[in-house]
Design a protein around this motif. Sequence first.
Motif, PDB file in Angstrom:
ATOM      1  N   CYS A 182      -2.523   4.307   5.290  1.00  0.00           N
ATOM      2  CA  CYS A 182      -3.524   3.561   4.550  1.00  0.00           C
ATOM      3  C   CYS A 182      -3.617   2.155   5.137  1.00  0.00           C
ATOM      4  O   CYS A 182      -2.596   1.587   5.574  1.00  0.00           O
ATOM      5  CB  CYS A 182      -3.108   3.498   3.078  1.00  0.00           C
ATOM      6  SG  CYS A 182      -4.241   2.618   2.001  1.00  0.00           S
ATOM      7  N   ALA A 183      -4.818   1.606   5.161  1.00  0.00           N
ATOM      8  CA  ALA A 183      -5.031   0.274   5.705  1.00  0.00           C
ATOM      9  C   ALA A 183      -5.946  -0.524   4.800  1.00  0.00           C
ATOM     10  O   ALA A 183      -6.810   0.042   4.123  1.00  0.00           O
ATOM     11  CB  ALA A 183      -5.644   0.369   7.103  1.00  0.00           C
ATOM     12  N   ALA A 208      -2.863   0.240  -4.127  1.00  0.00           N
ATOM     13  CA  ALA A 208      -2.572  -1.107  -3.658  1.00  0.00           C
ATOM     14  C   ALA A 208      -2.029  -1.974  -4.780  1.00  0.00           C
ATOM     15  O   ALA A 208      -2.416  -1.821  -5.931  1.00  0.00           O
ATOM     16  CB  ALA A 208      -3.837  -1.742  -3.089  1.00  0.00           C
ATOM     17  N   SER A 209      -1.145  -2.859  -4.414  1.00  0.00           N
ATOM     18  CA  SER A 209      -0.624  -3.834  -5.368  1.00  0.00           C
ATOM     19  C   SER A 209      -0.414  -5.147  -4.637  1.00  0.00           C
ATOM     20  O   SER A 209      -0.297  -5.194  -3.413  1.00  0.00           O
ATOM     21  CB  SER A 209       0.685  -3.356  -6.009  1.00  0.00           C
ATOM     22  OG  SER A 209       1.682  -3.191  -5.015  1.00  0.00           O
ATOM     23  N   GLY A 256      -6.684  -4.978  15.282  1.00  0.00           N
ATOM     24  CA  GLY A 256      -6.753  -6.340  14.790  1.00  0.00           C
ATOM     25  C   GLY A 256      -7.544  -6.505  13.523  1.00  0.00           C
ATOM     26  O   GLY A 256      -7.403  -7.505  12.828  1.00  0.00           O
ATOM     27  N   GLY A 257      -8.375  -5.519  13.194  1.00  0.00           N
ATOM     28  CA  GLY A 257      -9.164  -5.607  11.978  1.00  0.00           C
ATOM     29  C   GLY A 257      -8.408  -5.235  10.724  1.00  0.00           C
ATOM     30  O   GLY A 257      -8.945  -5.346   9.626  1.00  0.00           O
ATOM     31  N   VAL A 258      -7.176  -4.775  10.871  1.00  0.00           N
ATOM     32  CA  VAL A 258      -6.362  -4.360   9.727  1.00  0.00           C
ATOM     33  C   VAL A 258      -5.433  -5.501   9.333  1.00  0.00           C
ATOM     34  O   VAL A 258      -4.700  -6.027  10.152  1.00  0.00           O
ATOM     35  CB  VAL A 258      -5.527  -3.110  10.068  1.00  0.00           C
ATOM     36  CG1 VAL A 258      -4.636  -2.741   8.892  1.00  0.00           C
ATOM     37  CG2 VAL A 258      -6.436  -1.954  10.447  1.00  0.00           C
ATOM     38  N   ASP A 259      -5.466  -5.842   8.050  1.00  0.00           N
ATOM     39  CA  ASP A 259      -4.593  -6.894   7.542  1.00  0.00           C
ATOM     40  C   ASP A 259      -3.281  -6.345   6.978  1.00  0.00           C
ATOM     41  O   ASP A 259      -2.245  -7.010   7.076  1.00  0.00           O
ATOM     42  CB  ASP A 259      -5.306  -7.683   6.441  1.00  0.00           C
ATOM     43  CG  ASP A 259      -6.507  -8.445   6.965  1.00  0.00           C
ATOM     44  OD1 ASP A 259      -7.544  -8.489   6.274  1.00  0.00           O
ATOM     45  OD2 ASP A 259      -6.422  -8.986   8.082  1.00  0.00           O
ATOM     46  N   TYR A 260      -3.357  -5.161   6.391  1.00  0.00           N
ATOM     47  CA  TYR A 260      -2.166  -4.577   5.777  1.00  0.00           C
ATOM     48  C   TYR A 260      -2.119  -3.077   6.062  1.00  0.00           C
ATOM     49  O   TYR A 260      -3.153  -2.408   6.101  1.00  0.00           O
ATOM     50  CB  TYR A 260      -2.165  -4.790   4.258  1.00  0.00           C
ATOM     51  CG  TYR A 260      -2.227  -6.236   3.852  1.00  0.00           C
ATOM     52  CD1 TYR A 260      -3.429  -6.801   3.438  1.00  0.00           C
ATOM     53  CD2 TYR A 260      -1.094  -7.043   3.893  1.00  0.00           C
ATOM     54  CE1 TYR A 260      -3.498  -8.132   3.070  1.00  0.00           C
ATOM     55  CE2 TYR A 260      -1.161  -8.375   3.531  1.00  0.00           C
ATOM     56  CZ  TYR A 260      -2.365  -8.917   3.123  1.00  0.00           C
ATOM     57  OH  TYR A 260      -2.425 -10.236   2.767  1.00  0.00           O
ATOM     58  N   LEU A 263       0.872  -1.172   0.000  1.00  0.00           N
ATOM     59  CA  LEU A 263       0.000   0.000   0.000  1.00  0.00           C
ATOM     60  C   LEU A 263       0.907   1.219   0.000  1.00  0.00           C
ATOM     61  O   LEU A 263       1.714   1.396   0.920  1.00  0.00           O
ATOM     62  CB  LEU A 263      -0.899   0.012   1.236  1.00  0.00           C
ATOM     63  CG  LEU A 263      -1.788  -1.211   1.472  1.00  0.00           C
ATOM     64  CD1 LEU A 263      -2.532  -1.082   2.797  1.00  0.00           C
ATOM     65  CD2 LEU A 263      -2.776  -1.390   0.326  1.00  0.00           C
ATOM     66  N   VAL A 264       0.776   2.057  -1.013  1.00  0.00           N
ATOM     67  CA  VAL A 264       1.661   3.216  -1.150  1.00  0.00           C
ATOM     68  C   VAL A 264       0.834   4.485  -1.116  1.00  0.00           C
ATOM     69  O   VAL A 264      -0.016   4.710  -1.987  1.00  0.00           O
ATOM     70  CB  VAL A 264       2.474   3.139  -2.451  1.00  0.00           C
ATOM     71  CG1 VAL A 264       3.372   4.368  -2.579  1.00  0.00           C
ATOM     72  CG2 VAL A 264       3.310   1.853  -2.482  1.00  0.00           C
TER      73      VAL A 264
END
Length: 131
Positions: A96-97, A24-25, A116-120, A4-5
């Motif tokens: 960014c999340a 996102a990539s 905890g709800g954020v993966d990235y 995420l940039v």
Amino acid sequence: EVQLVESGGGLVQAGGSLRLSCTASGFTSNRFAMGWFRQAPGKEREGVSCISFIEGSTYYSDSAKGRFTISRDNAKNTVYLQMDSLKPEDTAVYYCAAASDYMGLVISTMGMGGHGGVDYWGEGIQVTVSS
């Protein structure tokens, strides 16, 4: 590898506007809920806003309501945060999340259950609002 940039940060005077972007990539972002958090010096990271992969659902923190607008362009794998009427207290590093579960991201954005709800996470971008 998921990345995420963020872009679009910088210095702005109070009352001004900025638009943050997050591209996102590494995954098909339109299957992920996306959001923005921020962290000011000496403070904990806090949620700002998030948006489901079906764009009808959005959530805003009290500090963002009426001034910030979140949107996404799935064709570009990008989420945006339009920030208007900026205040010095908006000064922070903005992150960014991305999350596979929208409601989990909403809960994290609300400040409940930690992050905890954020993966990235993105690496963050500085936003400075001068008075």
